[in-house]
Design an enzyme around this catalytic site. Sequence first.
Site, PDB file in Angstrom:
ATOM      1  CG  ASP A  63      -2.053   0.938   1.156  1.00  0.00           C
ATOM      2  OD1 ASP A  63      -2.280   1.507   0.059  1.00  0.00           O
ATOM      3  OD2 ASP A  63      -2.735   1.139   2.173  1.00  0.00           O
ATOM      4  CG  ASN A  90      -7.496  -2.623  -6.064  1.00  0.00           C
ATOM      5  OD1 ASN A  90      -6.528  -3.373  -5.954  1.00  0.00           O
ATOM      6  ND2 ASN A  90      -7.792  -1.726  -5.133  1.00  0.00           N
TER       7      ASN A  90
HETATM    8  C1  FPP Z   1      -1.754   0.328  -3.284  1.00  0.00           C
HETATM    9  O1  FPP Z   1      -1.363   1.638  -3.519  1.00  0.00           O
HETATM   10  C2  FPP Z   1      -1.359  -0.538  -4.334  1.00  0.00           C
HETATM   11  C3  FPP Z   1      -2.195  -1.120  -5.241  1.00  0.00           C
HETATM   12  C4  FPP Z   1      -3.641  -0.928  -5.329  1.00  0.00           C
HETATM   13  C5  FPP Z   1      -1.704  -2.030  -6.236  1.00  0.00           C
HETATM   14  C6  FPP Z   1      -0.434  -2.722  -5.928  1.00  0.00           C
HETATM   15  C7  FPP Z   1       0.218  -2.884  -7.220  1.00  0.00           C
HETATM   16  C8  FPP Z   1       1.522  -2.812  -7.475  1.00  0.00           C
HETATM   17  C9  FPP Z   1       2.589  -2.690  -6.462  1.00  0.00           C
HETATM   18  C10 FPP Z   1       1.971  -2.853  -8.868  1.00  0.00           C
HETATM   19  C11 FPP Z   1       1.453  -3.997  -9.667  1.00  0.00           C
HETATM   20  C12 FPP Z   1       2.001  -5.297  -9.202  1.00  0.00           C
HETATM   21  C13 FPP Z   1       2.490  -6.259  -9.980  1.00  0.00           C
HETATM   22  C14 FPP Z   1       2.860  -7.576  -9.360  1.00  0.00           C
HETATM   23  C15 FPP Z   1       2.722  -6.080 -11.413  1.00  0.00           C
HETATM   24  P1  FPP Z   1      -2.489   2.749  -3.535  1.00  0.00           P
HETATM   25  O2  FPP Z   1      -2.689   3.167  -4.944  1.00  0.00           O
HETATM   26  O3  FPP Z   1      -3.704   2.276  -2.835  1.00  0.00           O
HETATM   27  O4  FPP Z   1      -1.770   3.874  -2.716  1.00  0.00           O
HETATM   28  P2  FPP Z   1      -2.482   5.026  -1.871  1.00  0.00           P
HETATM   29  O5  FPP Z   1      -3.272   4.338  -0.791  1.00  0.00           O
HETATM   30  O6  FPP Z   1      -1.311   5.797  -1.356  1.00  0.00           O
HETATM   31  O7  FPP Z   1      -3.330   5.806  -2.830  1.00  0.00           O
END
Ligand code: FPP
Length: 235
Positions: free
Chosen positions: A24, A72
């Site tokens: 996250d 998501n």
């Molecule tokens: C949370 O950050 C992360 C995600 C929703 C996706 C996780 C994905 C990756 C690390 C990249 C894709 C992975 C692979 C294996 C190709 P957020 O966007 O919720 O962050 P925030 O809470 O700060 O907005």
Amino acid sequence: MGDQPATSGKSAENGARHVAIIMDGNGRWAKKRGLPRAIGHQRGVEAVRRLVRAVEPMNLDCLTLYAFSSENWKRSEDEVDDLMNLMRRFIKSDLAEFVANGVKLKIIGDWQALAPDIVAMLEDALERTSKGTQTLAVALNYGSQHEIARAAAKAGEHGAITPESIQAQLDTHDLPPLDLLIRTSGEIRLSNFLLWQAAYAEMLFVDTLWPDFKPEHLQEALDDFARRERRYGGR
Ligand code: FPP
């Protein structure tokens, strides 16, 4: 898995075999720098790559990553597209390295409902990594409540519904028990991730935003885990 420097590794009795991570903070990482969220996700993929390369010296049997939850889909279409494209690119660029380094890919969640080209890429990746010895489990279109409901329904088709029969039908049925669940970015919640599997897992919530998460952070978490006393409800 890769060529990171050796780390202190696990001790035989206290070491974690299976670690899961809620990755996250990509968006906040980007916002802090005045960059688009997509860049945060790109840097998030780099953090994934670094970590997968470090798993072998850490002696883990399984690393499970929450890459895309069934919730998501509520994000903007652009952001969902960005995440799917990152997934495509990541498989293309890193699959050969997985195979060479003995990484066995596993996908949990309702991944067959993703775009057909991604499903085909994943099927190919699962096949090509099937001989690997250390598992990288990626949760895609995953929601734990659905996983449990599906598992319970299947268990019911075969006989009595018991904790054991449900467990045997979970997407994670062939993974070692979950030892440690980590969430980055300072949020303290499970967000529908591995609810069943976390019943006796240790938990660690760290403030680091995912793109800043390094193998050293995982090693610290493993060292911390090795010092904890797990009693599984006993004394
Ligand atoms: C949370 O950050 C992360 C995600 C929703 C996706 C996780 C994905 C990756 C690390 C990249 C894709 C992975 C692979 C294996 C190709 P957020 O966007 O919720 O962050 P925030 O809470 O700060 O907005």
